[in-house]
Design an enzyme around this catalytic site. Structure first.
Site, short mmCIF file in Angstrom:
data_model
loop_
_atom_site.label_atom_id
_atom_site.label_comp_id
_atom_site.label_asym_id
_atom_site.label_seq_id
_atom_site.Cartn_x
_atom_site.Cartn_y
_atom_site.Cartn_z
N GLY B 90 -4.43 3.90 -14.82
CA GLY B 90 -4.64 5.07 -15.66
C GLY B 90 -5.46 6.06 -14.87
O GLY B 90 -5.17 6.29 -13.70
N SER B 122 -3.50 -0.11 -9.58
CA SER B 122 -3.72 1.34 -9.55
C SER B 122 -5.21 1.69 -9.74
O SER B 122 -6.02 1.32 -8.88
CB SER B 122 -2.82 1.97 -10.61
OG SER B 122 -2.77 3.36 -10.48
N ALA B 123 -5.62 2.33 -10.82
CA ALA B 123 -7.04 2.64 -11.02
C ALA B 123 -7.89 1.36 -10.97
O ALA B 123 -9.00 1.35 -10.44
CB ALA B 123 -7.26 3.36 -12.35
N HIS B 159 -0.80 3.73 -4.74
CA HIS B 159 0.37 4.64 -4.82
C HIS B 159 0.48 5.47 -3.54
O HIS B 159 0.78 6.66 -3.61
CB HIS B 159 0.26 5.59 -6.01
CG HIS B 159 0.21 4.93 -7.35
ND1 HIS B 159 1.31 4.39 -7.96
CD2 HIS B 159 -0.84 4.73 -8.20
CE1 HIS B 159 0.94 3.88 -9.16
NE2 HIS B 159 -0.35 4.08 -9.32
N GLU B 194 3.61 1.47 -3.15
CA GLU B 194 4.01 0.79 -4.39
C GLU B 194 4.86 -0.44 -4.06
O GLU B 194 5.92 -0.32 -3.42
CB GLU B 194 4.78 1.77 -5.28
CG GLU B 194 3.89 2.91 -5.74
CD GLU B 194 4.61 3.97 -6.57
OE1 GLU B 194 5.86 4.00 -6.52
OE2 GLU B 194 3.92 4.74 -7.26
#
Lengths: 235, 235
Positions: B90, B122-123, B159, B194
């Site tokens: 997020g 991700s985050a 990413h 990714e």
């Protein structure tokens, strides 16, 4: 009376630095012999001196001299005496950190609101909004605050980028990011595509350039704003 | 002994949520009945409850229950008693702000360093490095600090995106942004594409997945790291 240009980018693809804006800048900075340049955003880590040289070359084409704010012993006085001010692009986190650390942010806000003609491109445009909360930059340094100059009563997203058709990348689109911003912030965000700029004359705000801009408001569907539109009531 | 997976993304293009990682996670979280989920990053502004439901559905496929940390009266105790922990993706600024404001960041660091199995995507992977200074996210809220969990002694760029060939967009490439980071920070940055992830077992750090990763070190040319590489000495 405010006299401000807030440009999405300094440079268009296949163009040279500031070229597409020079006719506009010749009029915006008419009668000005020397411009004060704020090089703090340092794109690609370029030095203050090298960045100022690059800007000097561009403004020489319209007969305006350029001096970097880092060349002055007293940057506050330099701002107060400036005929015109330009803040260039680069990294917004770095720029805002420097504006606070050097203590010039309040004076910069004051003199531009009092009428010193101003140009911002990219990071230098981001700081024209209420906060730097809609920058695209990487947080390479930690600023004392995200609050910026509020020359316009909304936020700017420069280099606005439409979703790339057919992309397989799973990172967030620009629109998704701005929607996330609106979960925690109420001010409108204007996505300025490269080649667009805002002209602020007093309280009148006008979209300029050939393209439409994308306007995001909290809890509303984004809309396309045509060039020439009056955005004076946007807040 | 640390037992950590640091994944670039939760989801591959055309895949469903966490699908590509489930075989790895079945082994990583083997013997665990219930996972503690940290939903603070709220992708797209999704609620903590909705985000936790989405994660529950994915982990149900490998027989693991999921409870959100927001469901506990005492999140510190929840972390101390957790069999395993997952922090989802997020917005990293939001995630880090919440980790500090709820006061759980120190406990999270402690229990994972002491051996509670952890997954970040991700985050949730960004925070595994020394700082969040190489996130791609928009600064929608102002965190009390950019310092993060230091599960690995370098920074993560999830990413990771190669320059787009033929792009006419003038915004900075990811590589330019990371080079700017290195003007002000000395730690290495690992760009995880990714589909890639890091496996951390004790002090051993290994690149996993099918792709190479891009390693950026201060004052050095970036290099491609092949999958299976041992990154234990990177710092």
């Amino acid at each position: 009376m405010k006299k401000i240009i807030i440009a999405s980018t300094s440079t268009l693809h296949n163009g040279s630095y500031l070229d597409y804006l020079l006719p506009t800048l010749a009029s915006h900075f008419k009668g000005i012999g020397n411009l004060l340049f704020i090089p703090y955003a340092r794109p690609g880590g370029i030095s203050h001196d090298d960045y100022t040289s690059k800007v000097s070359e561009a403004f020489a084409k319209i007969g305006i001299g350029v001096k970097g704010i880092h060349e002055f012993d007293n940057p506050i006085t330099a701002l107060e005496q400036a005929e015109g001010i330009f803040t260039g692009g680069g990294n917004t986190f770095l720029l805002v950190t420097q504006l606070y650390k050097t203590g010039i942010i309040e004076t910069l806000e004051k003199v531009v609101k009092n009428g010193t003609p101003y140009l911002g491109t990219s990071a230098g445009s981001n700081i024209c909004g209420l906060t730097m909360g809609t920058t695209n930059d990487m947080p390479i340094v930690y600023p004392p605050s995200f609050k910026t100059l509020s020359f316009v009563p909304f936020n700017i997203n420069p280099h606005y980028l439409d979703p790339i058709e057919g992309s397989t990348h799973m990172g967030e689109t620009r629109e998704t990011r701005i929607n996330e911003f609106h979960h925690f912030n109420s001010q409108p965000v204007l996505g300025l595509r490269e080649g667009s700029w805002l002209e602020v004359i007093g309280n009148k705000i006008t979209l300029k350039g050939d393209l439409t801009a994308r306007l995001f408001r909290q809890n509303q569907t984004p809309e396309e704003i045509t060039t020439g539109s009056d955005l004076s009531d946007l807040k």
